[in-house]
Design a protein around this motif. Structure first.
Motif, PDB file in Angstrom:
ATOM      1  N   ILE A  45       0.834  -1.201   0.000  1.00  0.00           N
ATOM      2  CA  ILE A  45       0.000   0.000   0.000  1.00  0.00           C
ATOM      3  C   ILE A  45       0.870   1.252   0.000  1.00  0.00           C
ATOM      4  CG2 ILE A  45      -1.641   1.326   1.396  1.00  0.00           C
ATOM      5  CD1 ILE A  45      -2.920  -1.363   2.114  1.00  0.00           C
ATOM      6  N   PHE A  48       2.100   1.817  -3.358  1.00  0.00           N
ATOM      7  CA  PHE A  48       1.015   2.336  -4.184  1.00  0.00           C
ATOM      8  C   PHE A  48       0.814   3.826  -3.935  1.00  0.00           C
ATOM      9  CE2 PHE A  48      -3.453   3.472  -4.578  1.00  0.00           C
ATOM     10  CZ  PHE A  48      -3.627   3.258  -5.924  1.00  0.00           C
ATOM     11  N   LEU A  51       3.439   5.674  -5.723  1.00  0.00           N
ATOM     12  CA  LEU A  51       3.196   5.688  -7.164  1.00  0.00           C
ATOM     13  C   LEU A  51       2.099   6.683  -7.514  1.00  0.00           C
ATOM     14  CD1 LEU A  51       3.327   1.863  -7.877  1.00  0.00           C
ATOM     15  CD2 LEU A  51       4.898   3.584  -8.746  1.00  0.00           C
ATOM     16  N   ALA A  52       1.035   6.674  -6.710  1.00  0.00           N
ATOM     17  CA  ALA A  52      -0.081   7.582  -6.985  1.00  0.00           C
ATOM     18  C   ALA A  52       0.386   9.028  -6.884  1.00  0.00           C
ATOM     19  CB  ALA A  52      -1.220   7.298  -6.009  1.00  0.00           C
ATOM     20  N   THR A  55       2.380   9.944  -9.859  1.00  0.00           N
ATOM     21  CA  THR A  55       1.548  10.104 -11.046  1.00  0.00           C
ATOM     22  C   THR A  55       0.851  11.453 -11.043  1.00  0.00           C
ATOM     23  OG1 THR A  55       1.189   7.730 -11.014  1.00  0.00           O
ATOM     24  CG2 THR A  55      -0.257   9.020 -12.420  1.00  0.00           C
ATOM     25  N   ALA A  76       9.200   8.987 -14.145  1.00  0.00           N
ATOM     26  CA  ALA A  76       8.894   7.667 -14.708  1.00  0.00           C
ATOM     27  C   ALA A  76       9.894   6.636 -14.197  1.00  0.00           C
ATOM     28  CB  ALA A  76       8.907   7.731 -16.231  1.00  0.00           C
ATOM     29  N   LYS A  79       9.020   5.773 -10.659  1.00  0.00           N
ATOM     30  CA  LYS A  79       7.861   4.877 -10.565  1.00  0.00           C
ATOM     31  C   LYS A  79       8.234   3.446 -10.946  1.00  0.00           C
ATOM     32  CE  LYS A  79       3.879   6.340 -12.277  1.00  0.00           C
ATOM     33  NZ  LYS A  79       3.008   6.992 -13.284  1.00  0.00           N
ATOM     34  N   ALA A  80       9.014   3.343 -12.016  1.00  0.00           N
ATOM     35  CA  ALA A  80       9.413   1.993 -12.442  1.00  0.00           C
ATOM     36  C   ALA A  80      10.227   1.318 -11.351  1.00  0.00           C
ATOM     37  CB  ALA A  80      10.221   2.072 -13.731  1.00  0.00           C
ATOM     38  N   ILE A  83       7.966   0.034  -8.613  1.00  0.00           N
ATOM     39  CA  ILE A  83       7.251  -1.201  -8.985  1.00  0.00           C
ATOM     40  C   ILE A  83       8.202  -2.390  -8.983  1.00  0.00           C
ATOM     41  CG2 ILE A  83       5.942  -2.356 -10.799  1.00  0.00           C
ATOM     42  CD1 ILE A  83       4.847   0.324 -11.633  1.00  0.00           C
TER      43      ILE A  83
END
Lengths: 101, 207, 631
Positions: A45, A48, A51-52, A55, A76, A79-80, A83
């Motif tokens: 979480i 996440f 990441l949110a 974004t 980017a 974020k990668a 993940i």
């Protein structure tokens, strides 16, 4: 680039990203989770949320402010990396390897 | 004649009663301690390979159209990006659940992931039908190729998630043995990573 | 996952032809489904029912999986995806070679025979080309036909170069040489082979719809506008690329995890290293060729404009993407050739391989730089001039790691007591040929000379020196070297040496003179030339015919030796590497017990060198006990 001053955002962003990672780490370490599942869920979480946030940040950088391609590329990549690390556990590849050796 | 002897020998060695190799992708030789690590590495090498394919399209996008961009619906782009991001979280939670043997949560999150994946593909399809640029102009060429190739990965991912869901319903997978779930979920995350780069390249960069 | 059902079929219960028939039915069903659905959609949207290229592409997209599923993927693998028990192919003898067999040795032979046949076929096309060039007045082929034959020769030979050594000998010998029972993903391995028949069928079938005349490079705009055979070519390349990628993945995983106990990275035979290097390139760069083909296909069938300059597309994009794969691809050809050359030179010089670490480092260095040199193919393409100097320098830099490999070969030969046998002759000729290939490459890497030599027969001669001279000669060195191991029979040494000398001399007599018409501006890929060059072309052609004829000796030698040759010992070359420690041919699962590695593979004549490997003798311990049997 139209607004070179936006480049100053890059170090800020890196610091912010590192800060986020540290915060996640501290949160996970601070409140000792009851079980392994809870820890894993919490890590997911947190990733996440990161990441949110990234974004939303890239969306507003691109639409609200002027174009900052370098910034978008860095977001980017961030974020990668999140993940790969938190969802796909790329580091476990190393562990699996180490067990074999 | 002696060669016949050596062939016979070869067969004789094979005919010694022992565990017959299964070559089982999930389990492999039952005495193969390297199997999980090999599966992991194989999957990651596949991702490495795939990322070159997607990278070639990223390069083509900028080579063809520079940083110019057709008119795209920003809210739709942000929307499908968010959908895919949430689906990554649900896929992750699904994997965590089966790793702890919680079949109910595993199936629930998996179903949620599938629904979100379908929603993403639907969003792309809607975007295609309302696009204000044609595929015969440079940006359109790049846009339709990249979203199309990515969507084909999303659809194949949904198909595989569906297969895993079906197997999960029938009682396959457990806390110890869920490589199938792990592999498909990792693939799903990889598809998300691709979109992490495609989204700014197609929607955000340029004007 | 679940227990695997073992279906022990008695010999002959499943006719060997059945899987292929099932595959063809699967492909037909897939094609009907894909093409039929396309037609329905076209009718529904008010178009003609049949558009050859569109229907073909979408039909093929389902036909290829249909073929694979039919030929064995479903039976032995796919059932598992639905939670059923997969069956296990357990045929014996020759029948295995026609089925979806997961034994790496069977797959190696499948690859090898397929690609030697394709090699001879494409060689016959080369004979046609040389027949045409006997005279500038187009005696044999029409201009268009000439280009189609030339294109077919090109791409089939490229496929042979990519997959014959890595696919054939790599599959057969890498697991043996690292002391493994099989590769990491045996079923994936079988799948990579069964992707090859569709490729061959597509390339030859393309001739039915006009073939394609854009060479193996398929540059747009020609490749967007020529006959529909181009679309068959595109599909073939994407399929072949998939096969190449998956086998690269398989090799990397195999070598990483299935090395025998004690086999550290520094004790790997150098051939294994070269396969690793080729696999890295195949795994990554191949996607760019597939991407380029996807773009051409989309331009053709769906009105995209990647390469249509009138709509804002850029044809040079194709060349960048294409060469970003296709230059590293020449190292997929050459590196395994170097690997086997070093291997054979060390065994036949009876000396330790000179500078093993530097040779391996050189090969890894080639991999590292291979992705940075592609645009030297494009000096006359009209790309930005600022790239010229950059790519000139990077291309010259890559000769440094290549030189390390070369010096390793020379250092091993130096002061050695060379044992001349056919494999060694071929290996030594690789060193000689590649020297000429490398030296003439300098003129093509330097912009001032390349601008004049581009697209002439100088390039053709240089390319054949590097690829035929290095890789195909190494392929034949391989074939002679490992023939006794694979077949259990010995080839005829005298015929082998005769084949070598005719092939070697005819090859050099064909391609050394070819630099001359190149320097005088004879264009490649054109069915004619200026009359003043006819004399030298007649000479080149006659030598080429002798080169072609030399393979008849080879075919005879192989066929006769296979049937009537003397029985080969387990280790006819007295080599140290692991594949010679088992019987010829090796048993199923290779080793009775996993070997344990102690020494170095090339310590010939080194005093007190430990034995390379120790293998427990079959049946000595625990072999009869099912619980311990596997390991």
């Amino acid at each position: 680039m139209e607004n070179p001053e936006l480049l100053f955002g890059i170090p800020l962003l890196i610091i912010g990203a590192l800060g986020l990672l540290v915060a996640i780490e501290m949160l996970l370490a601070g409140a000792a989770p009851k079980s392994k599942t809870e820890a894993a869920v919490r890590a997911g979480i947190m990733a996440f949320v990161g990441l949110a946030a990234a974004t939303v940040a890239e969306y507003f950088i691109a639409t609200g402010m002027s174009q900052a391609m370098a910034l978008l590329i860095i977001i980017a990549l961030f974020k990668a990396a999140v993940i790969f690390q938190f969802f796909m556990h790329v580091m476990r590849l190393q562990h699996a390897h180490a067990q074999e050796e | 004649m002696a060669v016949v002897a050596s062939r016979e020998q070869a067969l004789a060695v094979a005919a010694v009663p022992r565990v017959v190799p299964s070559h089982n992708g999930g389990g492999g030789h039952h005495d193969e301690p390297q199997r999980p690590a090999m599966n992991q590495l194989g999957l990651w090498l596949f991702f490495v390979s795939e990322s070159f394919l997607f990278a070639s399209l990223l390069v083509a996008r900028f080579y063809l159209a520079g940083t110019s961009r057709g008119h795209v619906d920003q809210m739709l782009g942000l929307g499908i990006t968010a959908v895919l991001l949430v689906s990554s979280l649900t896929a992750y939670l699904s994997e965590v659940s089966i790793a702890q043997g919680n079949r109910g949560a595993f199936l629930f999150y998996l179903l949620l992931t599938i629904v979100l994946g379908v929603a993403f593909a639907g969003g792309v399809a809607f975007e295609w039908s309302t696009a204000e640029f044609s595929r015969s102009e440079p940006y359109g060429t790049a846009f339709f190729t990249m979203t199309g190739l990515h969507a084909s990965h999303v659809i194949s991912g949904v198909a595989m998630l569906g297969l895993v869901y079906y197997l999960g319903l029938r009682g396959h997978f457990s806390a110890k043995d869920h490589w199938g779930v792990e592999a498909v979920v990792k693939y799903w995350h990889f598809v998300d990573v691709v979109w992490v780069f495609f989204y700014p390249a197609l929607y955000l960069i340029g004007a | 996952m679940s227990e695997t059902a073992v279906v022990q079929q008695p010999q002959g219960a499943m006719p060997a032809i059945l899987p292929v028939v099932r595959g063809i039915i699967g492909a037909a069903l897939g094609f009907a489904l894909g093409a039929g659905a396309t037609s329905l959609i076209r009718i529904a949207t008010g178009h003609d029912a049949w558009d050859l290229e569109l229907n073909f592409v979408l039909g093929y997209t389902l036909a290829a999986p249909g073929w694979l599923l039919g030929v064995g993927v479903w039976q032995f693998w796919g059932r598992e995806w639905l939670g059923w028990k997969p069956q296990e192919p357990l045929l014996h003898g020759w029948q295995r070679y026609f089925t979806f067999c997961t034994d790496h040795k069977v797959i190696g032979v499948q690859y090898l025979v397929t690609f030697v046949v394709l090699f001879l076929l494409a060689g016959a096309f080369a004979m046609l080309i040389r027949l045409q060039l006997l005279s500038p007045e187009n005696p044999v082929l029409a201009d268009g036909t000439y280009n189609r034959v030339m294109s077919l020769h090109g791409i089939i030979m490229i496929a042979v170069a990519v997959a014959s050594v890595v696919g054939g000998f790599g599959n057969y010998f890498v697991p043996l040489m690292i002391g493994a029972r099989d590769v990491a993903f045996p079923r994936l391995n079988a799948l990579t082979f069964w992707l090859i028949p569709p490729v061959a069928v597509l390339l030859l079938g393309a001739q039915a719809v006009g073939g394609w005349d854009s060479g193996w490079t398929a540059y747009p705009p020609l490749s967007v506008r020529n006959a529909s055979g181009q679309i068959f070519f595109n599909m073939a390349i994407i399929t072949f690329g998939l096969s190449s990628i998956l086998s690269g993945l398989n090799f990397l995983t195999t070598v990483t995890y299935l090395r025998a106990p004690g086999m550290s990275w520094g004790k790997l035979p150098v051939f294994v290293w070269s396969v690793i290097c080729a696999s890295i390139i195949a795994l990554t760069f191949t996607q760019f060729f597939a991407a380029a083909m996807l773009m051409v296909t989309l331009d053709r069938i769906a009105g995209f404009s990647f390469f249509s300059a009138s709509d804002g597309g850029k044809p040079i994009l194709y060349q960048h993407i294409f060469w970003f794969y296709s230059h590293p691809a020449v190292y997929i050809f050459a590196l395994p050739g170097f690997g086997i050359t070093l291997e054979i030179i060390a065994h036949f010089s009876r000396k330790p391989l000179f500078a093993y670490r530097w040779a391996v480092g050189g090969m890894l260095g080639i991999v590292a730089i291979s992705g940075l040199v592609w645009a030297h193919h494009m000096f006359v393409s009209g790309m930005s001039p600022w790239m010229h100097g950059m790519f000139l320098v990077s291309t010259e830099i890559i000769s440094i790691p290549t030189g390390l490999v070369f010096l390793s070969a020379l250092g091993t030969i130096w002061m050695a007591k060379i044992w001349i046998r056919t494999p060694m002759l071929f290996a030594l000729s690789v060193v000689f040929n590649f020297m000429i290939g490398g030296l003439t490459g300098i003129f093509l890497a330097d912009v001032p000379t390349d601008v004049n030599l581009s697209d002439t027969y100088f390039v053709v001669a240089h390319f054949h020196y590097t690829i035929v001279g290095a890789e195909i000669f190494a392929l034949f060195a391989d074939i002679y070297y490992w023939f006794p191991k694979i077949t259990g029979k010995m080839y005829d040494e005298r015929l082998g040496q005769i084949h070598f000398w005719i092939m070697f001399i005819a090859f050099n007599m064909t391609f050394i003179p070819m630099f001359y018409p190149g320097l005088h501006g004879m264009n490649r890929r054109i069915a004619t030339y200026t009359p003043d060059l006819q004399g030298i072309n007649i000479f080149i052609s006659s030598m080429a015919f002798i080169l072609g004829a030399s393979f008849l000796i080879f075919i005879w030698n192989m066929c006769y030796s296979l049937l009537r040759g003397p029985v080969a010992a387990a280790d006819p070359w007295r080599a140290r590497t692991l594949e010679w420690r088992v019987s010829s041919p090796p048993p199923v699962e290779n080793f009775p017990a996993l070997p344990v590695i102690h020494g170095n593979p090339y310590d010939y004549g080194v005093p007190n060198a430990p034995a390379y490997a120790i293998i427990a003798i079959a049946g000595a311990s625990g072999e009869d006990d099912p619980a311990e049997g596997g390991n």
